[in-house]
Design a protein around this motif. Structure first.
Motif, PDB file in Angstrom:
ATOM      1  N   SER A 194       0.804  -1.226   0.000  1.00 49.10           N
ATOM      2  CA  SER A 194       0.000   0.000   0.000  1.00 49.10           C
ATOM      3  C   SER A 194       0.837   1.275   0.000  1.00 49.10           C
ATOM      4  CB  SER A 194      -0.891   0.066   1.240  1.00 49.10           C
ATOM      5  OG  SER A 194      -1.516  -1.129   1.472  1.00 49.10           O
ATOM      6  N   SER A 195       2.065   1.213   0.483  1.00 45.35           N
ATOM      7  CA  SER A 195       2.819   2.450   0.694  1.00 45.35           C
ATOM      8  C   SER A 195       3.754   2.757  -0.482  1.00 45.35           C
ATOM      9  CB  SER A 195       3.642   2.320   1.990  1.00 45.35           C
ATOM     10  OG  SER A 195       4.650   3.308   2.027  1.00 45.35           O
ATOM     11  N   GLU A 196       3.472   3.858  -1.145  1.00 48.29           N
ATOM     12  CA  GLU A 196       4.339   4.268  -2.268  1.00 48.29           C
ATOM     13  C   GLU A 196       5.724   4.630  -1.739  1.00 48.29           C
ATOM     14  OE1 GLU A 196       3.669   3.784  -5.355  1.00 48.29           O
ATOM     15  OE2 GLU A 196       1.698   3.071  -4.719  1.00 48.29           O
ATOM     16  N   PHE A 197       5.745   5.195  -0.520  1.00 48.68           N
ATOM     17  CA  PHE A 197       7.029   5.577   0.082  1.00 48.68           C
ATOM     18  C   PHE A 197       7.930   4.352   0.237  1.00 48.68           C
ATOM     19  CE2 PHE A 197       9.727   5.868   3.821  1.00 48.68           C
ATOM     20  CZ  PHE A 197      10.452   7.012   3.557  1.00 48.68           C
ATOM     21  N   LEU A 198       7.369   3.281   0.795  1.00 47.46           N
ATOM     22  CA  LEU A 198       8.171   2.065   1.009  1.00 47.46           C
ATOM     23  C   LEU A 198       8.596   1.448  -0.322  1.00 47.46           C
ATOM     24  CD1 LEU A 198       6.304   0.237   3.948  1.00 47.46           C
ATOM     25  CD2 LEU A 198       8.301   1.732   4.096  1.00 47.46           C
ATOM     26  N   LYS A 199       7.658   1.462  -1.281  1.00 48.16           N
ATOM     27  CA  LYS A 199       7.981   0.867  -2.587  1.00 48.16           C
ATOM     28  C   LYS A 199       9.170   1.579  -3.205  1.00 48.16           C
ATOM     29  CE  LYS A 199       3.483  -0.888  -3.899  1.00 48.16           C
ATOM     30  NZ  LYS A 199       2.226  -0.550  -4.485  1.00 48.16           N
ATOM     31  N   GLU A 200       9.123   2.888  -3.133  1.00 51.45           N
ATOM     32  CA  GLU A 200      10.189   3.699  -3.734  1.00 51.45           C
ATOM     33  C   GLU A 200      11.516   3.453  -2.996  1.00 51.45           C
ATOM     34  OE1 GLU A 200      10.533   5.800  -6.141  1.00 51.45           O
ATOM     35  OE2 GLU A 200      12.382   6.815  -5.489  1.00 51.45           O
ATOM     36  N   LYS A 201      11.442   3.487  -1.666  1.00 49.91           N
ATOM     37  CA  LYS A 201      12.678   3.414  -0.877  1.00 49.91           C
ATOM     38  C   LYS A 201      13.329   2.030  -0.931  1.00 49.91           C
ATOM     39  CE  LYS A 201      14.447   4.210   3.800  1.00 49.91           C
ATOM     40  NZ  LYS A 201      14.185   4.739   5.131  1.00 49.91           N
ATOM     41  N   LYS A 211      24.188  -6.840   2.998  1.00 48.87           N
ATOM     42  CA  LYS A 211      24.993  -5.944   2.186  1.00 48.87           C
ATOM     43  C   LYS A 211      24.258  -5.686   0.873  1.00 48.87           C
ATOM     44  CE  LYS A 211      29.892  -5.340   1.197  1.00 48.87           C
ATOM     45  NZ  LYS A 211      29.814  -4.833  -0.122  1.00 48.87           N
ATOM     46  N   ASP A 212      24.126  -4.441   0.509  1.00 45.84           N
ATOM     47  CA  ASP A 212      23.506  -4.048  -0.775  1.00 45.84           C
ATOM     48  C   ASP A 212      22.227  -4.836  -1.059  1.00 45.84           C
ATOM     49  OD1 ASP A 212      25.731  -2.432  -1.093  1.00 45.84           O
ATOM     50  OD2 ASP A 212      26.843  -3.983  -2.185  1.00 45.84           O
ATOM     51  N   TRP A 213      21.400  -4.927  -0.057  1.00 45.69           N
ATOM     52  CA  TRP A 213      20.207  -5.782  -0.152  1.00 45.69           C
ATOM     53  C   TRP A 213      18.999  -4.977  -0.635  1.00 45.69           C
ATOM     54  CZ3 TRP A 213      20.252 -11.017   0.611  1.00 45.69           C
ATOM     55  CH2 TRP A 213      19.029 -11.664   0.718  1.00 45.69           C
ATOM     56  N   GLN A 214      18.261  -5.573  -1.546  1.00 42.21           N
ATOM     57  CA  GLN A 214      17.024  -4.929  -2.017  1.00 42.21           C
ATOM     58  C   GLN A 214      15.852  -5.714  -1.445  1.00 42.21           C
ATOM     59  OE1 GLN A 214      16.742  -4.586  -6.312  1.00 42.21           O
ATOM     60  NE2 GLN A 214      14.510  -4.660  -6.194  1.00 42.21           N
ATOM     61  N   TRP A 215      15.070  -5.056  -0.567  1.00 43.33           N
ATOM     62  CA  TRP A 215      14.007  -5.798   0.112  1.00 43.33           C
ATOM     63  C   TRP A 215      12.780  -5.985  -0.762  1.00 43.33           C
ATOM     64  CZ3 TRP A 215      14.725  -8.891   3.850  1.00 43.33           C
ATOM     65  CH2 TRP A 215      15.710  -8.644   4.813  1.00 43.33           C
ATOM     66  N   LEU A 216      12.535  -5.016  -1.624  1.00 41.04           N
ATOM     67  CA  LEU A 216      11.257  -5.058  -2.316  1.00 41.04           C
ATOM     68  C   LEU A 216      11.359  -5.517  -3.764  1.00 41.04           C
ATOM     69  CD1 LEU A 216       8.551  -2.754  -1.285  1.00 41.04           C
ATOM     70  CD2 LEU A 216       8.648  -3.338  -3.681  1.00 41.04           C
TER      71      LEU A 216
END
Ligand code: SF4
Length: 650
Positions: free
Chosen positions: A532-539, A557-562
């Motif tokens: 739901s959160s555009e902020f989280l998606k972007e970050k 290290k250099d991890w992408q959560w989303l």
């Protein structure tokens, strides 16, 4: 069907839970979602060693090890020709009833039937098994029915014998008299994948002095169970249905939510059957498509599920506002009743947007002081104590993770603690480290659920009662009091000046996302906010986590959560490397399942594995690294929920 179809202890238990289950059990075509790895189960439940300890308290017995029904029965009967004998796991059969008793002691015409339970028992309580009106407490009933069933079979098989029945359980008020008792009972898996206990050859009679198990006579309670006459009928009805493979059609209800015979659509296309769907189709005249609509089983903490199902109002579309009486409760945010109706209303209006009480949440957030601290504990309770002076099922806190959010929005994973040293009681060091990490400022501290508060209360009591000299005892106690509130069973009352804020409570009062389908578990709320959160998606769709100039992390290290798949966010927990390489996805998911109040099944199993089973240094290291990553995500999940809210309310 092959082999005799006897009603055994476990089938009796299953049938008492729901008689229909006896028809589905152990049939290849019906998927059973319960854990099917006995080794993991032994570690997760923590009490497997108790059975072996009970045998040590009855020395000189004969073990009937074979699983073959006839051979086990033959060996038992042979041994029972002795006037005096102790038998572990004897096989007793009467017609189509078959039991293996934990410990049976024969003394002439007298039999002691001993059922061992990995359960804590407090003998200082008056009438621990009974309600005030003399009926058996619901929490004890399954245990007492289990031993009543065994006594029934034993008395039918040996009608001339006098039988005394006992439950043998962990004695809450006992204190272990030696260090390392637990480590003398190792959980092992043999070549055939059978789980067992390896008792140390160094176990001595002195080690067993000052028993931590207590033998409680229960014949009076068994008599109560038999008194109304229907119990024997129940046994014979279950046994006959199982023997003839006949389905007993039991009423469906709210209890079906946790039925193990549910099966995903995907597995149904592979040819598996869903026992759950068979029951519900039969009771409600439903078709396959009816299961697509949200139904009353999903409604959060709703006590009228049985009533609605009995009235045939099962889908959320069939319910009305009058079924929920959504009144306020005078507190800030939405009441539980309002929240339940909100869940139903959103389905009825086909509204998938999250609800957020912006004003209420903002008022709460305005009270929070920076830097904000997010903490999560991993804990366990082991049946057999590690150390001298400790009691069975003593609370053990072995790990925490700690994130902070600074006033400028910077997120940092600033700290953690993990102690998996074999046989070491970690709690005081745990609190020392927590104090060191939280003590540098007066920022607000967050937990998710009451769990952290409960465990700090346990450690407070342990510190206060410990006879050992602890130089910083008062400091540690004062610190615990400053960040907690006293539990209802505590002899002192307090509310700390920096009492932790429960983010779970905030979720329940101010936020609801239909994506969670009524669950407030952090494992459901995290993917919901990420979607739901555009902020989280972007970050978090960038590899900033643990990156130079990104978010500080101790384990990534250099991890992408989303990441997204088919338009939906991939659950971040699913991106983590597997904690156990030799565990099936199904069993790992069962371990990781998180109801709203209990969590960390996977972590405590990993801890148990490091304590009670044999592992190489390399395996230990890998498992520790896995634990650190999982716990770090637990506190990051809290941070993400906070960040999504902050953006929504600003
Ligand atoms: S769906 Fe309900 S009635 Fe059917 S077996 Fe499961 S618990 Fe029993």
């Amino acid at each position: 069907m092959s082999g005799p179809r006897y009603l055994t202890k476990s089938r009796f238990k299953l049938g008492m839970d729901c008689p229909t289950k006896l028809f589905y059990t152990k049939k290849k075509e019906y998927l059973d979602s319960k854990m099917d790895d006995s080794f993991l189960k032994a570690l997760a439940e923590g009490g497997y060693q108790v059975g072996e300890l009970a045998k040590c308290y009855h020395p000189g017995g004969h073990d009937i090890a074979t699983l073959d029904y006839d051979e086990a029965e033959r060996q038992t009967n042979e041994l029972l020709k002795n006037d005096r004998v102790i038998i572990y796991e004897p096989a007793i059969r009467f017609e189509n009833l078959f039991i293996r008793i934990d410990v049976l002691v024969k003394n002439g015409t007298h039999l002691d039937l001993i059922e061992v339970k990995a359960k804590s028992y407090d003998d200082e309580l008056e009438n621990p098994f009974l309600n005030k009106n003399g009926t058996i407490q619901s929490g004890w009933l399954p245990y007492l029915q289990d031993i009543a069933f065994q006594k029934y079979v034993l008395s039918k098989a040996f009608p001339k014998m006098k039988i005394d029945s006992y439950l043998m359980m962990a004695d809450k008020n006992s204190k272990c008299q030696i260090d390392g008792l637990n480590q003398k009972f190792r959980i092992v898996r043999d070549e055939t994948n059978r789980t067992g206990i390896k008792v140390s050859t160094g176990l001595t009679a002195d080690d067993l002095k000052g028993q931590v198990l207590i033998k409680v006579p229960v014949d009076d309670f068994i008599d109560l169970i038999f008194k109304d006459g229907s119990f024997k009928e129940q046994i014979s009805c279950l046994a006959s249905a199982y023997e003839n493979d006949k389905k007993i059609v039991a009423p469906i209800g709210g209890h079906c939510k946790s039925c193990e015979f549910q099966c995903s659509k995907e597995n149904q296309t592979k040819g598996y059957k869903s026992g759950f769907q068979e029951c519900w189709k039969q009771a409600l005249d439903w078709m396959d498509s009816d299961f697509d609509a949200p139904n009353v089983l999903e409604v959060w903490s709703y006590s009228r599920k049985d009533q609605m199902i009995a009235e045939g109002r099962v889908k959320l579309a069939d319910l009305s506002v009058d079924d929920f009486e959504p009144d306020t409760d005078g507190k800030l945010g939405i009441s539980a009743k309002e929240r339940r109706w909100l869940q139903v209303e959103k389905v009825q209006k086909d509204d998938s947007t999250p609800f957020i009480d912006t004003e209420g949440l903002k008022a709460e957030m305005d009270k929070w002081k920076f830097p904000l601290h997010f903490i999560d504990f991993e804990t366990t309770m082991v049946a057999i104590p590690f150390n001298k002076g400790r009691s069975p099922y003593e609370a053990i806190a072995f790990q925490f993770s700690h994130h902070i959010v600074n006033e400028d929005g910077r997120v940092e994973h600033v700290g953690e603690y993990l102690n998996t040293n074999v046989g070491e009681f970690p709690n005081y060091d745990f609190v020392r480290e927590l104090k060191r990490q939280l003590g540098g400022d007066v920022g607000t501290i967050f937990r998710y659920s009451p769990h952290e508060n409960t465990f700090l209360n346990h450690i407070y009591r342990q510190l206060r009662e410990d006879e050992v000299d602890i130089a910083d005892r008062d400091e540690l106690c004062d610190f615990i009091k400053s960040i907690t509130t006293s539990s209802s069973s505590a002899s002192e009352n307090w509310e700390g000046e920096r009492n932790m804020v429960d983010l779970w409570y905030m979720v329940k009062r101010y936020y609801y996302d239909p994506y969670t389908r009524g669950s407030n578990s952090i494992k459901q709320v995290l993917p919901a906010v990420l979607n739901s959160s555009e902020f989280l998606k972007e970050k978090y769709s960038k590899p900033i986590y643990g990156a130079k100039d990104g978010i500080k992390s101790l384990n990534f290290k250099d991890w992408q959560w989303l990441e997204t798949k088919n338009g939906e966010v991939v659950d971040p927990y699913k991106k983590l490397p597997k904690l156990f390489k030799d565990v099936s996805d199904k069993n790992f998911e069962l371990l990781s399942e998180d109801d709203e109040l209990a969590s960390g099944g996977a972590a405590l199993t990993a801890y148990g594995r490091m304590q009670f089973s044999e592992m190489s240094a390399m395996e230990r290291k890998e498992l520790s690294n896995g634990l650190l990553r999982y716990c770090e995500l637990d506190t990051l999940a809290m941070v993400m929920i906070y960040e999504a809210w902050r953006e929504w309310v600003k």
